[in-house]
Design an enzyme around this catalytic site. Structure first.
Site, PDB file in Angstrom:
ATOM      1  N   CYS A  83     -23.103  -3.138  37.933  1.00 63.51           N
ATOM      2  CA  CYS A  83     -22.035  -2.539  37.118  1.00 63.51           C
ATOM      3  C   CYS A  83     -21.032  -3.539  36.568  1.00 63.51           C
ATOM      4  O   CYS A  83     -20.859  -3.658  35.357  1.00 63.51           O
ATOM      5  CB  CYS A  83     -21.295  -1.469  37.928  1.00 63.51           C
ATOM      6  SG  CYS A  83     -22.291  -0.025  38.301  1.00 63.51           S
ATOM      7  N   LYS A 131     -39.644  10.201  42.564  1.00 64.20           N
ATOM      8  CA  LYS A 131     -38.259  10.248  43.035  1.00 64.20           C
ATOM      9  C   LYS A 131     -37.830  11.691  43.297  1.00 64.20           C
ATOM     10  O   LYS A 131     -37.174  11.988  44.301  1.00 64.20           O
ATOM     11  CB  LYS A 131     -37.331   9.602  42.002  1.00 64.20           C
ATOM     12  CG  LYS A 131     -35.885   9.467  42.466  1.00 64.20           C
ATOM     13  CD  LYS A 131     -34.966   9.029  41.333  1.00 64.20           C
ATOM     14  CE  LYS A 131     -35.323   7.659  40.819  1.00 64.20           C
ATOM     15  NZ  LYS A 131     -34.363   7.215  39.772  1.00 64.20           N
ATOM     16  N   PHE A 179     -16.278   6.153  39.248  1.00 64.30           N
ATOM     17  CA  PHE A 179     -15.618   4.974  39.803  1.00 64.30           C
ATOM     18  C   PHE A 179     -16.176   4.662  41.194  1.00 64.30           C
ATOM     19  O   PHE A 179     -15.429   4.389  42.127  1.00 64.30           O
ATOM     20  CB  PHE A 179     -14.102   5.206  39.885  1.00 64.30           C
ATOM     21  CG  PHE A 179     -13.461   5.534  38.566  1.00 64.30           C
ATOM     22  CD1 PHE A 179     -13.170   4.546  37.643  1.00 64.30           C
ATOM     23  CD2 PHE A 179     -13.162   6.850  38.238  1.00 64.30           C
ATOM     24  CE1 PHE A 179     -12.584   4.848  36.430  1.00 64.30           C
ATOM     25  CE2 PHE A 179     -12.576   7.168  37.016  1.00 64.30           C
ATOM     26  CZ  PHE A 179     -12.284   6.157  36.109  1.00 64.30           C
ATOM     27  N   LEU A 180     -17.497   4.715  41.317  1.00 63.08           N
ATOM     28  CA  LEU A 180     -18.118   4.540  42.624  1.00 63.08           C
ATOM     29  C   LEU A 180     -18.179   3.078  43.037  1.00 63.08           C
ATOM     30  O   LEU A 180     -18.474   2.198  42.231  1.00 63.08           O
ATOM     31  CB  LEU A 180     -19.549   5.089  42.617  1.00 63.08           C
ATOM     32  CG  LEU A 180     -19.746   6.553  42.233  1.00 63.08           C
ATOM     33  CD1 LEU A 180     -21.179   6.946  42.495  1.00 63.08           C
ATOM     34  CD2 LEU A 180     -18.789   7.446  42.985  1.00 63.08           C
ATOM     35  N   GLY A 215     -21.145  -9.250  41.752  1.00 61.55           N
ATOM     36  CA  GLY A 215     -22.490  -9.079  41.220  1.00 61.55           C
ATOM     37  C   GLY A 215     -22.780  -7.595  41.147  1.00 61.55           C
ATOM     38  O   GLY A 215     -21.873  -6.779  41.006  1.00 61.55           O
ATOM     39  N   LYS A 217     -22.245  -6.273  33.922  1.00 62.09           N
ATOM     40  CA  LYS A 217     -22.765  -5.714  32.663  1.00 62.09           C
ATOM     41  C   LYS A 217     -21.681  -4.948  31.919  1.00 62.09           C
ATOM     42  O   LYS A 217     -21.682  -4.901  30.679  1.00 62.09           O
ATOM     43  CB  LYS A 217     -24.009  -4.860  32.915  1.00 62.09           C
ATOM     44  CG  LYS A 217     -23.829  -3.579  33.687  1.00 62.09           C
ATOM     45  CD  LYS A 217     -23.721  -2.361  32.799  1.00 62.09           C
ATOM     46  CE  LYS A 217     -23.662  -1.084  33.605  1.00 62.09           C
ATOM     47  NZ  LYS A 217     -23.379   0.099  32.764  1.00 62.09           N
ATOM     48  N   ARG A 270     -29.459  -6.129  42.487  1.00 61.57           N
ATOM     49  CA  ARG A 270     -29.267  -6.413  41.069  1.00 61.57           C
ATOM     50  C   ARG A 270     -28.150  -7.444  40.893  1.00 61.57           C
ATOM     51  O   ARG A 270     -27.074  -7.296  41.429  1.00 61.57           O
ATOM     52  CB  ARG A 270     -28.916  -5.137  40.303  1.00 61.57           C
ATOM     53  CG  ARG A 270     -30.046  -4.132  40.206  1.00 61.57           C
ATOM     54  CD  ARG A 270     -29.579  -2.851  39.547  1.00 61.57           C
ATOM     55  NE  ARG A 270     -28.564  -2.165  40.341  1.00 61.57           N
ATOM     56  CZ  ARG A 270     -27.872  -1.105  39.922  1.00 61.57           C
ATOM     57  NH1 ARG A 270     -28.071  -0.628  38.707  1.00 61.57           N
ATOM     58  NH2 ARG A 270     -26.982  -0.539  40.717  1.00 61.57           N
ATOM     59  N   LEU A 309      -7.795  -9.948  46.348  1.00 62.15           N
ATOM     60  CA  LEU A 309      -7.451 -11.347  46.148  1.00 62.15           C
ATOM     61  C   LEU A 309      -8.348 -12.262  46.967  1.00 62.15           C
ATOM     62  O   LEU A 309      -8.160 -13.467  46.958  1.00 62.15           O
ATOM     63  CB  LEU A 309      -5.990 -11.606  46.547  1.00 62.15           C
ATOM     64  CG  LEU A 309      -4.901 -11.285  45.528  1.00 62.15           C
ATOM     65  CD1 LEU A 309      -3.565 -11.835  46.012  1.00 62.15           C
ATOM     66  CD2 LEU A 309      -5.221 -11.851  44.156  1.00 62.15           C
ATOM     67  N   HIS A 310      -9.304 -11.703  47.702  1.00 58.04           N
ATOM     68  CA  HIS A 310     -10.104 -12.520  48.617  1.00 58.04           C
ATOM     69  C   HIS A 310     -11.063 -13.414  47.834  1.00 58.04           C
ATOM     70  O   HIS A 310     -11.907 -12.922  47.077  1.00 58.04           O
ATOM     71  CB  HIS A 310     -10.884 -11.639  49.583  1.00 58.04           C
ATOM     72  CG  HIS A 310     -11.469 -12.410  50.723  1.00 58.04           C
ATOM     73  ND1 HIS A 310     -10.718 -12.847  51.791  1.00 58.04           N
ATOM     74  CD2 HIS A 310     -12.730 -12.858  50.944  1.00 58.04           C
ATOM     75  CE1 HIS A 310     -11.488 -13.516  52.629  1.00 58.04           C
ATOM     76  NE2 HIS A 310     -12.713 -13.531  52.139  1.00 58.04           N
TER      77      HIS A 310
END
Length: 439
Positions: free
Chosen positions: A265, A37, A154-155, A262, A268, A335, A255-256
């Site tokens: 973040c 990486k 807060f991504l 999923g 979990k 994920r 509200l959609h």
């Protein structure tokens, strides 16, 4: 003079933080134990899909403002500020966050810290984690010259560059005025642009991210519960959303109704908060979060049920075309993907499932090799008894129902994201079902 910053962990959070700090004027060194990486990043590449990030990394690697290494010793010598950006996934044996990578990073860095510096946690952790790390930092050769702060992230995947360069707010959990001053220097470009800077204690800073995610998850799940009520009562959830959203106390944001959340973040984080609430004896809080999670997961079974209804009661031996594999658009992250979970459930029910995603095909193929993975929406639709719209990519909104109608075996579609024009598809002869909408 530019602040010298290290970013420990170069996954989704770390690579974004490193590139955006370089863009903001810092000198940045990214650190990771994964040699492959690090080589890719040092060559200007990014090993995942995130709009705009590849360009930032390549540009700042080329100028030397951004570098990557596997050496913690090099990081300790280089950095005035060390950001901890490692993953904290859900533990395999329970609901809690796995903090193993975080403690490993601290254990590798602390013995090498020989001068004044600030260690800043960005990883999402249970409240109290920073307080447990503080004694470990005190063992550094620099001793009391090593301070600790917490600066939660807060991504949103698909918007991570914007969310880092111009966030809604910057939260700084600090123990000293000096730590606050240092963080204000790191984020000078954002503060100059008017981004709010919220100073708190360590415990509050650690709670902010999970609290925000709990509010968001609850809002999403409550709206999806309303969709179930609408479907049972013969009402239309999209009209309900429009009416409720005009209430200024509520607003229309998030509200959609659809397939639910999923990714790596939100789920979990609310489970980790649920586990902490249990430990603290706050059973009503834990129960609320458990119900939010339960409602969200149930959406996936609802889509499988609708697919079976359109196929005459069962998907066994039916061909199902799936549009979407990523957990959300503008991402290749699979994920806890609701789309892939639905595809897997259909496969287990005996369906032949063909999946197409514009960006996540390779990741989906690695995680679910037993499914068919194809290269276009047309291939997914070929011979399908029912088509499922599961990730709201813009490409799927633009699909021509007449064109696809000539490729499928039967014109049947479930819009699990309530993002398609139902009238357009019905006029083209499709049986159209949406979650929370009348048949």
């Amino acid at each position: 003079m530019a602040v010298h910053v290290t970013v420990i962990g170069t996954g989704y959070l770390g690579a974004t933080q490193a590139a955006c700090l370089a863009e903001s004027g810092c000198r940045v060194l990214g650190v990771d134990t994964d040699e492959e990486k690090v080589r890719a990043l040092q060559a200007g590449g990014v090993p995942f899909y995130e709009p705009g990030l590849q360009e930032l990394v390549a540009r700042h690697v080329a100028t030397g403002a951004l570098r990557f290494t596997t050496s913690f010793a090099e990081a300790a010598d280089f950095g005035e500020v060390h950001f901890l950006c490692v993953g904290t996934p859900q533990r395999a044996d329970g609901l809690d966050a796995d903090l193993g990578a975080l403690y490993a990073a601290v254990a590798a860095l602390v013995p090498l810290l020989r001068r004044q510096c600030l260690v800043v946690g960005k990883s999402t952790v249970p409240a109290g984690t920073a307080e447990r790390l503080a004694p470990l930092l005190a063992t550094a050769p620099a001793g009391g010259d090593v301070d600790l702060a917490w600066n939660p992230e807060f991504l949103r995947e698909g918007h991570a560059v914007r969310d880092t360069l111009r966030p809604d707010r910057i939260v700084a959990g600090v123990r000293s005025e000096l730590a606050e001053k240092v963080l204000r220097g790191v984020y000078a470009a954002q503060l100059d642009a008017g981004v709010p800077f919220v100073v708190t204690d360590l415990a509050t800073a650690q709670l902010v991210k999970v609290a925000a995610n709990a509010f968001l998850a609850t809002r999403v799940s409550l709206m999806n519960a309303m969709a179930d009520l609408c479907e049972s009562a013969g009402a239309d959830v999209l009209s309900l959303v429009q009416a409720v959203g005009h209430d200024q106390r509520i607003g229309a944001h998030y509200l959609h109704p659809g397939l639910g959340f999923g990714g790596g973040c939100l789920g979990k984080d609310i489970r980790a908060l649920q586990a902490q609430a249990h430990r603290l004896g706050l059973e009503p809080v834990a129960g609320l979060l458990a119900h939010v999670d339960e409602i969200n997961t149930a959406r996936r079974g609802q889509v499988v049920r609708l697919a079976g209804e359109l196929c005459g009661g069962s998907v066994a031996a039916r061909r199902v075309g799936v549009l979407g594999a990523a957990f959300k658009p503008d991402s290749d992250d699979v994920r806890d993907s609701p789309a892939l979970d639905v595809a897997h459930r259909l496969h287990e029910a005996g369906a032949v499932v063909a999946v197409y995603d514009p960006a996540a095909r390779a990741n989906a193929q690695r995680s679910h090799p037993w499914l068919q993975h194809v290269g276009s929406a047309a291939e997914a639709a070929a011979g399908a008894d029912v088509l499922l719209h599961l990730t709201e990519w813009e490409e799927f909104r633009a699909l021509d129902p007449d064109d696809l109608g000539g490729r499928v075996a039967h014109r049947r579609i479930v819009d699990a994201r309530n993002a398609l024009d139902a009238d357009r598809w019905r006029l083209s002869g499709w049986q159209f079902r949406g979650l929370g909408r009348p048949a």
